[in-house]
Enzyme design. Sequence first.
Site, PDB file in Angstrom:
ATOM      1  CB  CYS A 170      -0.869   0.579   1.030  1.00  0.00           C
ATOM      2  SG  CYS A 170      -2.140  -1.712   1.396  1.00  0.00           S
ATOM      3  NE  ARG A 203       4.587   1.655  -0.783  1.00  0.00           N
ATOM      4  CZ  ARG A 203       5.980   1.645  -0.379  1.00  0.00           C
ATOM      5  NH1 ARG A 203       6.854   1.702  -1.094  1.00  0.00           N
ATOM      6  NH2 ARG A 203       5.763   1.182   0.681  1.00  0.00           N
ATOM      7  CD1 TRP A 231      -0.985  -5.816  -3.787  1.00  0.00           C
ATOM      8  CD2 TRP A 231      -0.432  -6.524  -2.613  1.00  0.00           C
ATOM      9  NE1 TRP A 231      -0.815  -7.094  -3.790  1.00  0.00           N
ATOM     10  CE2 TRP A 231      -0.784  -7.845  -2.353  1.00  0.00           C
ATOM     11  CE3 TRP A 231      -0.555  -7.004  -0.453  1.00  0.00           C
ATOM     12  CZ2 TRP A 231       0.060  -9.193  -2.625  1.00  0.00           C
ATOM     13  CZ3 TRP A 231       0.350  -7.899   0.237  1.00  0.00           C
ATOM     14  CH2 TRP A 231       0.485  -8.995  -1.890  1.00  0.00           C
ATOM     15  CG  ASN A 244       2.520   0.102   3.664  1.00  0.00           C
ATOM     16  OD1 ASN A 244       1.804  -0.961   3.393  1.00  0.00           O
ATOM     17  ND2 ASN A 244       3.707   0.796   3.770  1.00  0.00           N
ATOM     18  N   GLY A 245       0.661  -1.735   5.998  1.00  0.00           N
ATOM     19  CA  GLY A 245       1.372  -3.078   7.394  1.00  0.00           C
ATOM     20  C   GLY A 245       0.109  -4.385   7.167  1.00  0.00           C
ATOM     21  CD  GLU A 269      13.435 -12.936 -13.875  1.00  0.00           C
ATOM     22  OE1 GLU A 269      13.105 -13.133 -12.995  1.00  0.00           O
ATOM     23  OE2 GLU A 269      12.131 -12.115 -14.130  1.00  0.00           O
ATOM     24  CE  LYS A 309       9.938 -10.797 -14.774  1.00  0.00           C
ATOM     25  NZ  LYS A 309      10.453 -10.595 -14.088  1.00  0.00           N
ATOM     26  CD  GLU A 343       6.323 -11.269 -12.239  1.00  0.00           C
ATOM     27  OE1 GLU A 343       6.301 -10.316 -11.148  1.00  0.00           O
ATOM     28  OE2 GLU A 343       7.326 -11.145 -13.329  1.00  0.00           O
ATOM     29  CG  HIS A 346      15.001 -37.198 -11.494  1.00  0.00           C
ATOM     30  ND1 HIS A 346      15.479 -38.918 -11.092  1.00  0.00           N
ATOM     31  CD2 HIS A 346      15.948 -36.664 -11.634  1.00  0.00           C
ATOM     32  CE1 HIS A 346      16.518 -38.935 -11.451  1.00  0.00           C
ATOM     33  NE2 HIS A 346      16.906 -37.188 -12.264  1.00  0.00           N
ATOM     34  CE  LYS A 398       9.260  -1.909 -10.570  1.00  0.00           C
ATOM     35  NZ  LYS A 398       9.512  -3.885 -10.414  1.00  0.00           N
TER      36      LYS A 398
END
Length: 621
Positions: free
Chosen positions: A2, A27, A74, A110-111, A494, A498, A501, A517, A616
């Site tokens: 947030c 955020r 968020w 925020n938190g 990565e 990507k 996401e 395996h 982000k």
Amino acid sequence: MCGIVGAVSQRNIVPILIQGLQRLEYRGYDSCGVAVHQGGELRRARSTSRVAELNEMVAVDGVEGLVGIAHTRWATHGVPAVHNAHPHFSHGTGHEAKSAKAGRIALVHNGIIENHDELRADLKARGYAFTSQTDTEVIAHLVDSLYDGDLFDAVERAIAHLKGAYAIAVFCRDEPLRVIGAREGSPLVLGVGVGENFLASDAMALAGVTDQIVYLEEGDVVDLQQGKYWITAKGEDGAARSRVERPVKTVHAHSGAAELGPYRHYMQKEIFEQPRAIGDTLEGIEGITPELFGDGAAEVFANVDKVLILACGTSSYSGMTAKYWLESIAKIPAQVEIASEYRYRDSVPDPRTLIVTITQSGETADTLAALKHARSLGMTNTLTVCNVSTSAMVRECKLAYITRAGAEIGVASTKAFTTQLAGLFLLTLTLAKTRGHLSAEQEADHLKAMRHLPVALQAVLALEPQVIAWAEDFASKENALFLGRGLHYPIALEGALKLKEISYIHAEAYPAGELKHGPLALVTSAMPVVTVAPNDALLEKLKSNMQEVRARGGQLYVFADGDTRIESDSGVHVIRMPEHYGALSPILHVVPLQLLAYHTACARGTDVDKPRNLAKSVTVE
Ligand code: G6P
């Protein structure tokens, strides 16, 4: 996470609050809201759309004032919905901006408040009505319950009841020219203006408003009024709170409001900025010396004989790549841990460890907590590779390498990743030199290859049209497998991250030798298998793994170095990269994977720069 903005001024602060929110959307963007003191009452506007819509709402509703707070959310407690959007009012009964009567206390947060259930039960028993599922509303009622004519006093008393992490901004109907802020575990800065003062989660939110910034410390409470402010700090070992002076720093924060130029999305722009970002990150480096990492680095490096890397998300994959470099080039044992795991597990500390945190934002809560945990175990040799020089992480670590990627706006990290790799390669060379494993000739060769990276990256970016053609195939898939070996296994990870996401396609990465395996059971003609194929020592092994996929009808999509002689065939699609780039090859190989994810997401029509449910900067654990 947030984002918070707050202001006390002699002018209408709503445009400043809205502009601040726009810059803090990185955020979180599940909802947003603003509240002001207007006509002797609290007024607010809240929206589950983007800040641009909130801006229209406040204009239509005529929301303005000299004092106010704003928030971009968020979601943690409660779904993204207007009733859960901040600001929250004490005694809130769902009155919105047009209502003349709302509560007494307005608050943004925020938190995460860990003891919100107990506090809620207690406040309910005392007659407080709740209109949201948030932990934040609990704080608003708590402050209200402790209010006795002095908001600062009520906030100081309220935070003594809170367990967890918070940054809050609060104002009160009955004290029209005052905003109180407090922080513990979540970032909050004070912006000092002329006859006006501000609060924000990040100095960037105040760019162009004030560059005079006070970084509030853990436990601080700040009182903002029009021409003055003061701060109290928590007492050591249970002592009473007391007034403190905190340094005011001049911060030339970037507004982050970069133009898109010819690009459709920030992510695409940031992918194409990588030659520039790497060039800037390596600018001025004439030779390998510990001082690249700050004063006192030579002494720190002389006192360590292992490396522990702590990071989250994409940054952890640059750390995994660095582990290969550190062990093979600098011959130093290196370990990588996901910060959220490390901070809570029993581990065996060694004071001769160099703790390396990697973080684009420098504010990720788990990475900061992992650093503190390592320090509490006696490991005080700390270094960060970070993209934000003013961040908490840079302030907390002894040494730093600041990447110069520039503001990264797309939630999916791209240029921050490759610039981290550049910084970590420099760290590898520096430790190699310190430990006598880097000859002058090797140093010169590596530096030459690093300087050539911007040009080499341009050649990879020129492959975009071929990647777009693949992305059209990928858009209709629901699963994808990514394979790599050795130094390129983290690149496969990565690439899979990507894709998931931003396109919401389920993607997994495996070291190619591990295929047999388990994941081979998933391979059918419907499963694209993306293969990172550099011309390195493991190429022949990788080719065998590719045969295992072909034998099961899997479709291979191979990014092959120009000198590998891997050819297109039935079920084997090849995009030819430039010739093998040696140890720095991961920096080139990740780029087409970024492009593949980007164009697949575009083909599926997702919100590329703001993918669902993500943010982000993750400032909650
Ligand atoms: C979030 C972002 C990722 C990033 C991760 C770590 O999840 O969406 O892109 O890799 O946080 O962030 P940091 O700022 O510490 O690198």
